[in-house]
Design a protein around this motif. Structure first.
Motif, PDB file in Angstrom:
ATOM      1  N   LEU A 108       0.827  -1.243   0.176  1.00  0.00           N
ATOM      2  CA  LEU A 108      -0.013  -0.046  -0.230  1.00  0.00           C
ATOM      3  C   LEU A 108       0.708   1.231   0.084  1.00  0.00           C
ATOM      4  O   LEU A 108       0.743   2.117  -0.681  1.00  0.00           O
ATOM      5  CB  LEU A 108      -0.786   0.113   1.127  1.00  0.00           C
ATOM      6  CG  LEU A 108      -1.611   1.145   1.395  1.00  0.00           C
ATOM      7  CD1 LEU A 108      -2.640   1.429   0.152  1.00  0.00           C
ATOM      8  CD2 LEU A 108      -2.512   1.277   2.804  1.00  0.00           C
ATOM      9  N   ALA A 109       2.046   1.236   0.817  1.00  0.00           N
ATOM     10  CA  ALA A 109       2.955   2.438   0.839  1.00  0.00           C
ATOM     11  C   ALA A 109       3.502   2.696  -0.297  1.00  0.00           C
ATOM     12  O   ALA A 109       3.796   3.838  -0.860  1.00  0.00           O
ATOM     13  CB  ALA A 109       3.824   2.194   2.065  1.00  0.00           C
ATOM     14  N   GLN A 110       3.900   1.672  -0.981  1.00  0.00           N
ATOM     15  CA  GLN A 110       4.656   1.676  -2.297  1.00  0.00           C
ATOM     16  C   GLN A 110       3.820   1.945  -3.545  1.00  0.00           C
ATOM     17  O   GLN A 110       4.067   3.140  -4.213  1.00  0.00           O
ATOM     18  CB  GLN A 110       5.198   0.218  -2.809  1.00  0.00           C
ATOM     19  CG  GLN A 110       6.270   0.304  -3.777  1.00  0.00           C
ATOM     20  CD  GLN A 110       7.627   1.009  -3.622  1.00  0.00           C
ATOM     21  OE1 GLN A 110       7.816   1.627  -2.602  1.00  0.00           O
ATOM     22  NE2 GLN A 110       8.626   1.053  -4.688  1.00  0.00           N
ATOM     23  N   PHE A 111       2.528   1.731  -3.251  1.00  0.00           N
ATOM     24  CA  PHE A 111       1.683   1.946  -4.474  1.00  0.00           C
ATOM     25  C   PHE A 111       1.074   3.463  -4.439  1.00  0.00           C
ATOM     26  O   PHE A 111       1.136   4.175  -5.286  1.00  0.00           O
ATOM     27  CB  PHE A 111       0.467   1.120  -4.449  1.00  0.00           C
ATOM     28  CG  PHE A 111      -0.606   1.418  -5.332  1.00  0.00           C
ATOM     29  CD1 PHE A 111      -0.574   0.915  -6.646  1.00  0.00           C
ATOM     30  CD2 PHE A 111      -1.846   1.577  -5.015  1.00  0.00           C
ATOM     31  CE1 PHE A 111      -1.263   1.336  -7.680  1.00  0.00           C
ATOM     32  CE2 PHE A 111      -3.050   1.865  -5.903  1.00  0.00           C
ATOM     33  CZ  PHE A 111      -2.683   1.795  -7.230  1.00  0.00           C
ATOM     34  N   THR A 112       0.945   3.926  -3.118  1.00  0.00           N
ATOM     35  CA  THR A 112       0.493   5.189  -3.069  1.00  0.00           C
ATOM     36  C   THR A 112       1.551   6.132  -3.217  1.00  0.00           C
ATOM     37  O   THR A 112       1.428   7.324  -3.866  1.00  0.00           O
ATOM     38  CB  THR A 112       0.100   5.356  -1.574  1.00  0.00           C
ATOM     39  OG1 THR A 112      -0.742   4.295  -1.098  1.00  0.00           O
ATOM     40  CG2 THR A 112      -0.243   6.736  -1.070  1.00  0.00           C
ATOM     41  N   ILE A 113       2.875   5.800  -2.873  1.00  0.00           N
ATOM     42  CA  ILE A 113       4.193   6.577  -3.351  1.00  0.00           C
ATOM     43  C   ILE A 113       4.062   6.667  -4.812  1.00  0.00           C
ATOM     44  O   ILE A 113       4.440   7.827  -5.328  1.00  0.00           O
ATOM     45  CB  ILE A 113       5.469   6.059  -2.786  1.00  0.00           C
ATOM     46  CG1 ILE A 113       5.458   6.413  -1.304  1.00  0.00           C
ATOM     47  CG2 ILE A 113       6.294   6.496  -3.629  1.00  0.00           C
ATOM     48  CD1 ILE A 113       6.040   7.952  -1.201  1.00  0.00           C
ATOM     49  N   MET A 114       3.822   5.643  -5.515  1.00  0.00           N
ATOM     50  CA  MET A 114       4.014   5.743  -6.965  1.00  0.00           C
ATOM     51  C   MET A 114       3.007   6.779  -7.549  1.00  0.00           C
ATOM     52  O   MET A 114       3.259   7.256  -8.633  1.00  0.00           O
ATOM     53  CB  MET A 114       4.095   4.272  -7.395  1.00  0.00           C
ATOM     54  CG  MET A 114       5.230   3.393  -7.110  1.00  0.00           C
ATOM     55  SD  MET A 114       5.261   1.650  -7.636  1.00  0.00           S
ATOM     56  CE  MET A 114       5.804   2.075  -9.454  1.00  0.00           C
ATOM     57  N   LEU A 115       1.730   6.460  -7.187  1.00  0.00           N
ATOM     58  CA  LEU A 115       0.654   7.591  -7.644  1.00  0.00           C
ATOM     59  C   LEU A 115       0.987   8.816  -7.209  1.00  0.00           C
ATOM     60  O   LEU A 115       0.757   9.938  -7.808  1.00  0.00           O
ATOM     61  CB  LEU A 115      -0.482   7.127  -7.043  1.00  0.00           C
ATOM     62  CG  LEU A 115      -0.853   5.636  -7.367  1.00  0.00           C
ATOM     63  CD1 LEU A 115      -2.492   5.307  -6.931  1.00  0.00           C
ATOM     64  CD2 LEU A 115      -1.207   5.661  -9.070  1.00  0.00           C
ATOM     65  N   SER A 116       1.333   9.153  -5.935  1.00  0.00           N
ATOM     66  CA  SER A 116       1.649  10.356  -5.382  1.00  0.00           C
ATOM     67  C   SER A 116       2.861  11.238  -6.159  1.00  0.00           C
ATOM     68  O   SER A 116       2.841  12.546  -6.423  1.00  0.00           O
ATOM     69  CB  SER A 116       2.067  10.377  -4.005  1.00  0.00           C
ATOM     70  OG  SER A 116       1.116   9.676  -3.103  1.00  0.00           O
ATOM     71  N   LEU A 117       3.745  10.631  -6.454  1.00  0.00           N
ATOM     72  CA  LEU A 117       4.838  10.911  -7.304  1.00  0.00           C
ATOM     73  C   LEU A 117       4.933  10.849  -8.965  1.00  0.00           C
ATOM     74  O   LEU A 117       5.968  10.792  -9.377  1.00  0.00           O
ATOM     75  CB  LEU A 117       6.145  10.496  -6.802  1.00  0.00           C
ATOM     76  CG  LEU A 117       6.433  10.634  -5.086  1.00  0.00           C
ATOM     77  CD1 LEU A 117       7.812  10.238  -4.760  1.00  0.00           C
ATOM     78  CD2 LEU A 117       6.349  12.260  -4.802  1.00  0.00           C
ATOM     79  N   ALA A 118       3.859  10.616  -9.415  1.00  0.00           N
ATOM     80  CA  ALA A 118       3.799  10.174 -10.774  1.00  0.00           C
ATOM     81  C   ALA A 118       3.697  11.439 -11.788  1.00  0.00           C
ATOM     82  O   ALA A 118       3.749  11.322 -13.005  1.00  0.00           O
ATOM     83  CB  ALA A 118       2.457   9.349 -10.992  1.00  0.00           C
ATOM     84  N   THR A 119       3.465  12.483 -11.215  1.00  0.00           N
ATOM     85  CA  THR A 119       3.105  13.617 -12.108  1.00  0.00           C
ATOM     86  C   THR A 119       4.194  14.795 -12.056  1.00  0.00           C
ATOM     87  O   THR A 119       4.290  15.841 -13.063  1.00  0.00           O
ATOM     88  CB  THR A 119       1.798  14.515 -11.733  1.00  0.00           C
ATOM     89  OG1 THR A 119       1.777  14.997 -10.416  1.00  0.00           O
ATOM     90  CG2 THR A 119       0.685  13.541 -11.909  1.00  0.00           C
ATOM     91  N   GLY A 120       5.237  14.655 -11.144  1.00  0.00           N
ATOM     92  CA  GLY A 120       6.245  15.687 -10.922  1.00  0.00           C
ATOM     93  C   GLY A 120       5.919  16.915 -10.297  1.00  0.00           C
ATOM     94  O   GLY A 120       6.543  18.112  -9.785  1.00  0.00           O
ATOM     95  N   LYS A 121       4.680  16.956  -9.822  1.00  0.00           N
ATOM     96  CA  LYS A 121       4.054  17.704  -8.636  1.00  0.00           C
ATOM     97  C   LYS A 121       3.276  17.389  -7.340  1.00  0.00           C
ATOM     98  O   LYS A 121       2.880  16.147  -7.653  1.00  0.00           O
ATOM     99  CB  LYS A 121       3.135  18.722  -9.357  1.00  0.00           C
ATOM    100  CG  LYS A 121       3.553  19.632 -10.407  1.00  0.00           C
ATOM    101  CD  LYS A 121       2.855  20.678 -10.938  1.00  0.00           C
ATOM    102  CE  LYS A 121       3.143  21.483 -12.166  1.00  0.00           C
ATOM    103  NZ  LYS A 121       2.168  22.330 -12.709  1.00  0.00           N
ATOM    104  N   THR A 122       3.528  17.873  -6.318  1.00  0.00           N
ATOM    105  CA  THR A 122       2.885  17.302  -5.090  1.00  0.00           C
ATOM    106  C   THR A 122       2.107  18.532  -4.343  1.00  0.00           C
ATOM    107  O   THR A 122       2.519  19.481  -4.377  1.00  0.00           O
ATOM    108  CB  THR A 122       3.798  16.738  -4.143  1.00  0.00           C
ATOM    109  OG1 THR A 122       4.738  17.852  -3.445  1.00  0.00           O
ATOM    110  CG2 THR A 122       4.714  15.745  -4.819  1.00  0.00           C
ATOM    111  N   ASN A 123       1.130  18.095  -3.551  1.00  0.00           N
ATOM    112  CA  ASN A 123       0.386  18.973  -2.655  1.00  0.00           C
ATOM    113  C   ASN A 123       0.048  18.268  -1.380  1.00  0.00           C
ATOM    114  O   ASN A 123       0.562  17.151  -1.161  1.00  0.00           O
ATOM    115  CB  ASN A 123      -1.015  19.237  -3.539  1.00  0.00           C
ATOM    116  CG  ASN A 123      -1.783  18.103  -3.744  1.00  0.00           C
ATOM    117  OD1 ASN A 123      -2.089  17.459  -3.084  1.00  0.00           O
ATOM    118  ND2 ASN A 123      -2.185  18.096  -4.983  1.00  0.00           N
ATOM    119  N   ILE A 124      -0.861  18.955  -0.562  1.00  0.00           N
ATOM    120  CA  ILE A 124      -0.786  18.855   0.880  1.00  0.00           C
ATOM    121  C   ILE A 124      -1.543  17.394   0.895  1.00  0.00           C
ATOM    122  O   ILE A 124      -1.307  16.448   1.803  1.00  0.00           O
ATOM    123  CB  ILE A 124      -1.448  19.846   1.625  1.00  0.00           C
ATOM    124  CG1 ILE A 124      -1.537  19.561   2.982  1.00  0.00           C
ATOM    125  CG2 ILE A 124      -3.149  19.855   1.138  1.00  0.00           C
ATOM    126  CD1 ILE A 124      -1.877  20.695   3.951  1.00  0.00           C
TER     127      ILE A 124
END
Length: 360
Positions: free
Chosen positions: A324-340
């Motif tokens: 779950l952590a790895q999958f969430t990290i990959m989705l969170s960092l998939a666009t080159g931008k992050t938010n809260i």
């Protein structure tokens, strides 16, 4: 003429005082001395963060973050191996538990906190997508091969590798980590640089002199060494406190892993607050890769030389949370931008991980 930056006095005195305090830890001076040891441990951690940032500013990215990741991993490996050699068969799962704790703390705790504070302060932060993708691809392969695959091999009963399988997986880990370091430092170094450094005052600030950088390197090693030694010295007191609290003993490993990762975690946090998310991700993902990619081969060598059995496979609960952590990290960092939002989600997963250790 501008004045070259100098080291604050407290960052020089902290590791010296910590080392002196450590030599008195075997005298059983009471509860107040234990609290004093905890205080000097925190001071050594803060000093380590400062010296790591000095060295990183001198050598530039991504070499500075790589240096800190390797330094902390070497200390982590030394701690695990020393405990294995002194603890005997009771430490068969120590490497697995420590590596799992370190990876979960980094992927959900450290990165989650960085995305949370960065998103709260700057709304959106950007980073170089190719570098993060390279790290995540390598990390995914190493995690599955070392922590999940042992549960499904049939040559040996239980979540363990045979000596031949262990050697093969150790070599694979070294090959994968070596390939990543080559890409990070030589072949595609630009993948790990901030996409836009304009406006970052620290990037344009005058770097420290070679003398200051060398002194900081020496003091950084002193700080990292004493952090691990003090964590080991305080481990019995931490274990007693955990038992008195009624929590499982596995929580001790999480606490010690947290202490060892504090210098890197604080450095990543400071970088995120300065809108340098690329540095934060370089620190966190590089540390996760070094932690598992170098620790497993090291304990494999110890296991083969001493004949000790090491357990690598994690249970189903840990497998679900890790994936779950790895999958969430990959989705969170998939666009080159992050938010809260990504930070909130990762921090929630981290809290769930801690909760399921205390209340399995």
């Amino acid at each position: 003429m501008s004045k070259k930056p100098a080291l604050p006095l407290w960052t020089i005195l902290s590791p010296i005082v910590a080392w002196l305090a450590y030599f008195g830890s075997s005298l059983n001076l009471g509860i107040f001395y234990t609290f004093f040891l905890a205080a000097v441990l925190i001071a050594a951690v803060l000093a380590a963060v400062h010296h790591a940032e000095v060295v990183a500013h001198r050598v530039g990215e991504p070499f500075g973050t790589l240096l800190l990741a390797l330094a902390i991993t070497v200390i982590e490996v030394a701690l695990i191996v020393s405990l294995m050699l002194t603890g005997g068969p009771d430490t068969a799962a120590l490497a697995r538990d420590t590596v799992l704790a370190a990876v979960m703390i980094i992927l959900t705790g450290i990165i989650g906190l960085c995305l949370l504070v960065g998103g709260a302060k700057f709304k959106e932060q950007v980073f170089s997508l190719p570098g993060v993708s390279a790290a995540l691809v390598t990390l995914t392969a190493i995690l599955v091969l070392t922590l999940i695959l042992p549960n499904y091999t049939t040559s040996k009963a239980g979540p363990e590798y045979t000596p031949t399988q262990l050697i093969f997986v150790a070599v694979v880990c070294l090959v994968l980590y070596g390939a990543f370091v080559m890409v990070q430092t030589i072949r595609h170094r630009d993948f790990f640089l901030p996409p836009d450094a304009d406006g970052d005052e620290e990037v344009h600030a005058e770097p420290p002199t070679n003398k200051i950088a060398l002194l900081s390197t020496f003091l950084l090693l002193l700080c990292l060494g004493i952090v691990v030694l003090l964590a080991k010295a305080l481990a019995p007191d931490i274990e007693n406190a955990v038992i008195n609290f009624g929590a499982p003993k596995s929580l001790v490993g999480v606490i010690i892993a947290t202490v060892v990762l504090l210098p890197e975690g604080l450095a990543a946090y400071h970088a995120a607050r300065k809108n340098r998310l690329q540095t934060s991700l370089n620190l966190a993902l590089g540390s996760a890769l070094a932690s598992i990619g170098l620790t497993i081969p090291a304990v494999a060598i110890v296991s083969i030389l001493t004949g000790m059995t090491i357990t690598l496979g994690i249970d189903m609960k840990a497998t679900v949370l890790l994936l779950l952590a790895q999958f969430t990290i990959m989705l969170s960092l998939a666009t080159g931008k992050t938010n809260i939002l990504q930070g909130v989600v990762l921090m929630v997963i981290f809290m769930v991980y801690l909760f399921t250790i205390i209340a399995p």
